[in-house]
Design a protein around this motif. Structure first.
Motif, PDB file in Angstrom:
ATOM      1  N   LEU A  69       0.833  -1.190   0.000  1.00  0.00           N
ATOM      2  CA  LEU A  69       0.000   0.000   0.000  1.00  0.00           C
ATOM      3  C   LEU A  69       0.875   1.250   0.000  1.00  0.00           C
ATOM      4  O   LEU A  69       1.944   1.263   0.622  1.00  0.00           O
ATOM      5  N   SER A  70       0.399   2.281  -0.669  1.00  0.00           N
ATOM      6  CA  SER A  70       1.070   3.573  -0.669  1.00  0.00           C
ATOM      7  C   SER A  70       0.100   4.639  -0.199  1.00  0.00           C
ATOM      8  O   SER A  70      -1.111   4.521  -0.399  1.00  0.00           O
ATOM      9  N   CYS A  71       0.644   5.668   0.399  1.00  0.00           N
ATOM     10  CA  CYS A  71      -0.163   6.807   0.826  1.00  0.00           C
ATOM     11  C   CYS A  71       0.619   8.066   0.445  1.00  0.00           C
ATOM     12  O   CYS A  71       1.670   8.344   1.021  1.00  0.00           O
ATOM     13  N   ALA A  72       0.091   8.796  -0.514  1.00  0.00           N
ATOM     14  CA  ALA A  72       0.740  10.016  -0.987  1.00  0.00           C
ATOM     15  C   ALA A  72       0.153  11.220  -0.275  1.00  0.00           C
ATOM     16  O   ALA A  72      -1.075  11.349  -0.168  1.00  0.00           O
ATOM     17  N   ALA A  73       1.013  12.099   0.202  1.00  0.00           N
ATOM     18  CA  ALA A  73       0.580  13.270   0.958  1.00  0.00           C
ATOM     19  C   ALA A  73       0.856  14.547   0.188  1.00  0.00           C
ATOM     20  O   ALA A  73       1.855  14.654  -0.531  1.00  0.00           O
ATOM     21  N   SER A  74      -0.023  15.512   0.359  1.00  0.00           N
ATOM     22  CA  SER A  74       0.188  16.838  -0.205  1.00  0.00           C
ATOM     23  C   SER A  74      -0.280  17.864   0.807  1.00  0.00           C
ATOM     24  O   SER A  74      -1.040  17.556   1.716  1.00  0.00           O
ATOM     25  N   GLY A  75       0.194  19.092   0.646  1.00  0.00           N
ATOM     26  CA  GLY A  75      -0.174  20.144   1.578  1.00  0.00           C
ATOM     27  C   GLY A  75       1.007  20.524   2.444  1.00  0.00           C
ATOM     28  O   GLY A  75       2.098  20.740   1.935  1.00  0.00           O
ATOM     29  N   ARG A  76       0.810  20.544   3.743  1.00  0.00           N
ATOM     30  CA  ARG A  76       1.881  20.924   4.657  1.00  0.00           C
ATOM     31  C   ARG A  76       3.020  19.924   4.610  1.00  0.00           C
ATOM     32  O   ARG A  76       2.859  18.808   4.139  1.00  0.00           O
ATOM     33  N   ALA A  77       4.187  20.306   5.126  1.00  0.00           N
ATOM     34  CA  ALA A  77       5.394  19.497   5.039  1.00  0.00           C
ATOM     35  C   ALA A  77       5.164  18.089   5.572  1.00  0.00           C
ATOM     36  O   ALA A  77       4.875  17.893   6.761  1.00  0.00           O
ATOM     37  N   PHE A  78       5.310  17.118   4.706  1.00  0.00           N
ATOM     38  CA  PHE A  78       5.086  15.720   5.064  1.00  0.00           C
ATOM     39  C   PHE A  78       6.017  15.297   6.190  1.00  0.00           C
ATOM     40  O   PHE A  78       5.613  14.562   7.096  1.00  0.00           O
ATOM     41  N   SER A  79       7.247  15.758   6.147  1.00  0.00           N
ATOM     42  CA  SER A  79       8.228  15.323   7.138  1.00  0.00           C
ATOM     43  C   SER A  79       7.957  15.876   8.532  1.00  0.00           C
ATOM     44  O   SER A  79       8.639  15.499   9.487  1.00  0.00           O
ATOM     45  N   ASP A  80       6.970  16.744   8.670  1.00  0.00           N
ATOM     46  CA  ASP A  80       6.587  17.251   9.999  1.00  0.00           C
ATOM     47  C   ASP A  80       5.734  16.248  10.763  1.00  0.00           C
ATOM     48  O   ASP A  80       5.514  16.408  11.967  1.00  0.00           O
ATOM     49  N   TYR A  81       5.216  15.232  10.075  1.00  0.00           N
ATOM     50  CA  TYR A  81       4.208  14.362  10.650  1.00  0.00           C
ATOM     51  C   TYR A  81       4.671  12.924  10.814  1.00  0.00           C
ATOM     52  O   TYR A  81       5.369  12.372   9.966  1.00  0.00           O
ATOM     53  N   ALA A  82       4.231  12.334  11.914  1.00  0.00           N
ATOM     54  CA  ALA A  82       4.239  10.878  12.015  1.00  0.00           C
ATOM     55  C   ALA A  82       3.088  10.346  11.165  1.00  0.00           C
ATOM     56  O   ALA A  82       2.082  11.037  10.966  1.00  0.00           O
ATOM     57  N   MET A  83       3.253   9.134  10.672  1.00  0.00           N
ATOM     58  CA  MET A  83       2.242   8.541   9.805  1.00  0.00           C
ATOM     59  C   MET A  83       1.817   7.186  10.352  1.00  0.00           C
ATOM     60  O   MET A  83       2.647   6.408  10.831  1.00  0.00           O
ATOM     61  N   GLY A  84       0.536   6.932  10.271  1.00  0.00           N
ATOM     62  CA  GLY A  84       0.028   5.656  10.752  1.00  0.00           C
ATOM     63  C   GLY A  84      -0.844   4.981   9.716  1.00  0.00           C
ATOM     64  O   GLY A  84      -1.376   5.624   8.814  1.00  0.00           O
ATOM     65  N   TRP A  85      -0.966   3.669   9.858  1.00  0.00           N
ATOM     66  CA  TRP A  85      -1.921   2.886   9.078  1.00  0.00           C
ATOM     67  C   TRP A  85      -2.917   2.251  10.053  1.00  0.00           C
ATOM     68  O   TRP A  85      -2.520   1.696  11.091  1.00  0.00           O
ATOM     69  N   PHE A  86      -4.172   2.355   9.697  1.00  0.00           N
ATOM     70  CA  PHE A  86      -5.252   1.735  10.449  1.00  0.00           C
ATOM     71  C   PHE A  86      -6.103   0.937   9.476  1.00  0.00           C
ATOM     72  O   PHE A  86      -6.026   1.132   8.263  1.00  0.00           O
ATOM     73  N   ARG A  87      -6.924   0.055  10.003  1.00  0.00           N
ATOM     74  CA  ARG A  87      -7.829  -0.699   9.139  1.00  0.00           C
ATOM     75  C   ARG A  87      -9.170  -0.859   9.819  1.00  0.00           C
ATOM     76  O   ARG A  87      -9.274  -0.820  11.049  1.00  0.00           O
ATOM     77  N   GLN A  88     -10.177  -1.035   9.000  1.00  0.00           N
ATOM     78  CA  GLN A  88     -11.527  -1.215   9.517  1.00  0.00           C
ATOM     79  C   GLN A  88     -12.260  -2.248   8.683  1.00  0.00           C
ATOM     80  O   GLN A  88     -12.309  -2.149   7.456  1.00  0.00           O
ATOM     81  N   ASN A  89     -12.828  -3.231   9.352  1.00  0.00           N
ATOM     82  CA  ASN A  89     -13.742  -4.154   8.684  1.00  0.00           C
ATOM     83  C   ASN A  89     -15.092  -4.033   9.372  1.00  0.00           C
ATOM     84  O   ASN A  89     -15.208  -3.405  10.423  1.00  0.00           O
ATOM     85  N   PRO A  90     -16.144  -4.614   8.784  1.00  0.00           N
ATOM     86  CA  PRO A  90     -17.486  -4.404   9.336  1.00  0.00           C
ATOM     87  C   PRO A  90     -17.627  -4.826  10.798  1.00  0.00           C
ATOM     88  O   PRO A  90     -18.486  -4.310  11.506  1.00  0.00           O
TER      89      PRO A  90
END
Length: 122
Positions: free
Chosen positions: A20-41
């Motif tokens: 999986l990939s997650c592309a970011a735009s807007g404020r400086a990406f390197s300022d943020y920690a990044m997480g992955w979450f998931r949801q099923n029914p």
């Protein structure tokens, strides 16, 4: 403001792999920690993995440890989730999120993508 777009989901057989990939735009990406979450029914948003802004700290849910790897490329404003040895119980919509700290709680993340579906067949 940070805009996040996930990609790379799909249908895979048990034991297979997806990235999986997650592309970011807007404020400086390197300022943020990044997480992955998931949801099923059957479940609320479940923490999967998180990575600090520098990539120096990474944390995983016990259910994916040893099978999934989170990484980031700050030059490309992208975070990745490499998923191996996939199981049917990994089936879910996967979301990436941005926040100030690499934490496991979804409430600590300020920005979210729209999600990408991952389906693992048995």
């Amino acid at each position: 403001q940070v805009h996040l777009v996930e990609s790379g989901g799909g249908l895979v057989q048990a034991g297979g792999s997806l990235r999986l990939s997650c592309a970011a735009s807007g404020r400086a990406f390197s300022d943020y920690a990044m997480g992955w979450f998931r949801q099923n029914p059957a479940k609320d948003h479940e923490f999967v993995a998180t990575i600090s802004w520098s990539g120096g700290s990474r944390y995983y849910a016990d259910s994916v440890k040893g099978r999934f790897t989170i990484s980031r490329d700050n030059a490309k404003n992208t975070v990745y989730l490499e998923m191996n040895s996939l199981k049917p119980e990994d089936t879910a919509v996967y979301y990436c999120a941005a926040g100030p700290w690499a934490l496991t709680s979804r409430e600590r993340y300020d920005y979210w993508g729209q999600g990408t579906q991952v389906t693992v067949s048995s």
